[in-house]
Design a protein around this motif. Structure first.
Motif, PDB file in Angstrom:
ATOM      1  N   VAL A  60       0.838  -1.206   0.000  1.00  0.00           N
ATOM      2  CA  VAL A  60       0.000   0.000   0.000  1.00  0.00           C
ATOM      3  C   VAL A  60       0.871   1.253   0.000  1.00  0.00           C
ATOM      4  O   VAL A  60       0.591   2.216  -0.725  1.00  0.00           O
ATOM      5  CB  VAL A  60      -0.962  -0.017   1.213  1.00  0.00           C
ATOM      6  N   ALA A  61       1.952   1.245   0.781  1.00  0.00           N
ATOM      7  CA  ALA A  61       2.856   2.412   0.833  1.00  0.00           C
ATOM      8  C   ALA A  61       3.464   2.697  -0.536  1.00  0.00           C
ATOM      9  O   ALA A  61       3.605   3.861  -0.934  1.00  0.00           O
ATOM     10  CB  ALA A  61       3.956   2.178   1.866  1.00  0.00           C
ATOM     11  N   ALA A  62       3.808   1.649  -1.266  1.00  0.00           N
ATOM     12  CA  ALA A  62       4.396   1.836  -2.600  1.00  0.00           C
ATOM     13  C   ALA A  62       3.398   2.504  -3.540  1.00  0.00           C
ATOM     14  O   ALA A  62       3.741   3.471  -4.240  1.00  0.00           O
ATOM     15  CB  ALA A  62       4.846   0.495  -3.162  1.00  0.00           C
ATOM     16  N   TRP A  63       2.183   2.008  -3.553  1.00  0.00           N
ATOM     17  CA  TRP A  63       1.189   2.576  -4.458  1.00  0.00           C
ATOM     18  C   TRP A  63       0.759   3.969  -4.023  1.00  0.00           C
ATOM     19  O   TRP A  63       0.525   4.842  -4.872  1.00  0.00           O
ATOM     20  CB  TRP A  63      -0.006   1.631  -4.595  1.00  0.00           C
ATOM     21  N   LEU A  64       0.682   4.212  -2.718  1.00  0.00           N
ATOM     22  CA  LEU A  64       0.354   5.560  -2.245  1.00  0.00           C
ATOM     23  C   LEU A  64       1.460   6.554  -2.586  1.00  0.00           C
ATOM     24  O   LEU A  64       1.187   7.729  -2.854  1.00  0.00           O
ATOM     25  CB  LEU A  64       0.109   5.549  -0.735  1.00  0.00           C
ATOM     26  N   THR A  65       2.704   6.096  -2.572  1.00  0.00           N
ATOM     27  CA  THR A  65       3.825   6.961  -2.945  1.00  0.00           C
ATOM     28  C   THR A  65       3.631   7.483  -4.367  1.00  0.00           C
ATOM     29  O   THR A  65       3.800   8.685  -4.629  1.00  0.00           O
ATOM     30  CB  THR A  65       5.156   6.195  -2.838  1.00  0.00           C
ATOM     31  N   LEU A  66       3.273   6.605  -5.275  1.00  0.00           N
ATOM     32  CA  LEU A  66       3.041   7.041  -6.662  1.00  0.00           C
ATOM     33  C   LEU A  66       1.808   7.928  -6.769  1.00  0.00           C
ATOM     34  O   LEU A  66       1.790   8.895  -7.532  1.00  0.00           O
ATOM     35  CB  LEU A  66       2.895   5.829  -7.582  1.00  0.00           C
TER      36      LEU A  66
END
Length: 164
Positions: A60-66
């Motif tokens: 989730v953190a990876a996708w929220l970063t983008l």
């Protein structure tokens, strides 16, 4: 794994391994009994729950970063690092579920194995089982172990790493 147990050879049964060292075998059985008595063969369900949650959190953190910072270079690299970590961690988690080594019933292991490999890794559990059974049938044998067969693509060492 009790459903797969056919039986056990008694200690006085002949072995197919003529060079088998009886003292070493006895020592190993004693070590295994000690490890089992200490409870080291029992899976810690809290550990595996936290393991799965940290994988989901990193995903989730990876996708929220983008989503929040866009696809410029720094957010893209951060997302790549996070997703690479997720994939590596999910691979080992699905491995444990695939070996049916987390829960006492195979049903829960199979369900979570299908979830982790299918939804987090994007591969079918049947493919992993097929390849992993071959790996355990002939571990580290060149041309027979699918894990070793991949190494020429990843390493330019040819037969140096091979066990023929």
């Amino acid at each position: 794994m009790n459903s797969l147990l056919i039986g056990e050879l008694s200690p006085e049964q002949p072995s197919f391994e003529p060079t088998k060292n009886k003292e070493l075998t006895d020592e190993f059985r004693e070590l295994r009994a000690t490890v089992e008595q200490m409870g080291l063969m029992k899976a810690n369900h809290v550990f595996f729950l936290l393991y799965l949650l940290h994988i989901l959190l990193l995903d989730v953190a990876a996708w929220l970063t983008l989503w929040v910072f866009g696809t410029s270079f720094v957010p893209f690299v951060l997302c790549a690092v996070l997703l690479s970590t997720v994939q590596a961690q999910a691979g080992w988690l699905q491995h444990d579920f695939g070996h049916l080594s987390v829960f006492s019933t195979s049903r829960w292991n199979h369900m979570l194995h299908h979830f982790v490999i299918g939804h987090l890794k994007g591969a079918p559990a049947s493919w992993w089982n097929h390849m992993h059974f071959q790996h355990h049938a002939k571990p580290n044998c060149f041309r027979k172990d699918p894990d070793i067969n991949m190494h020429p693509f990843f390493f330019a060492l040819g037969k140096i790493l091979s066990v023929e």
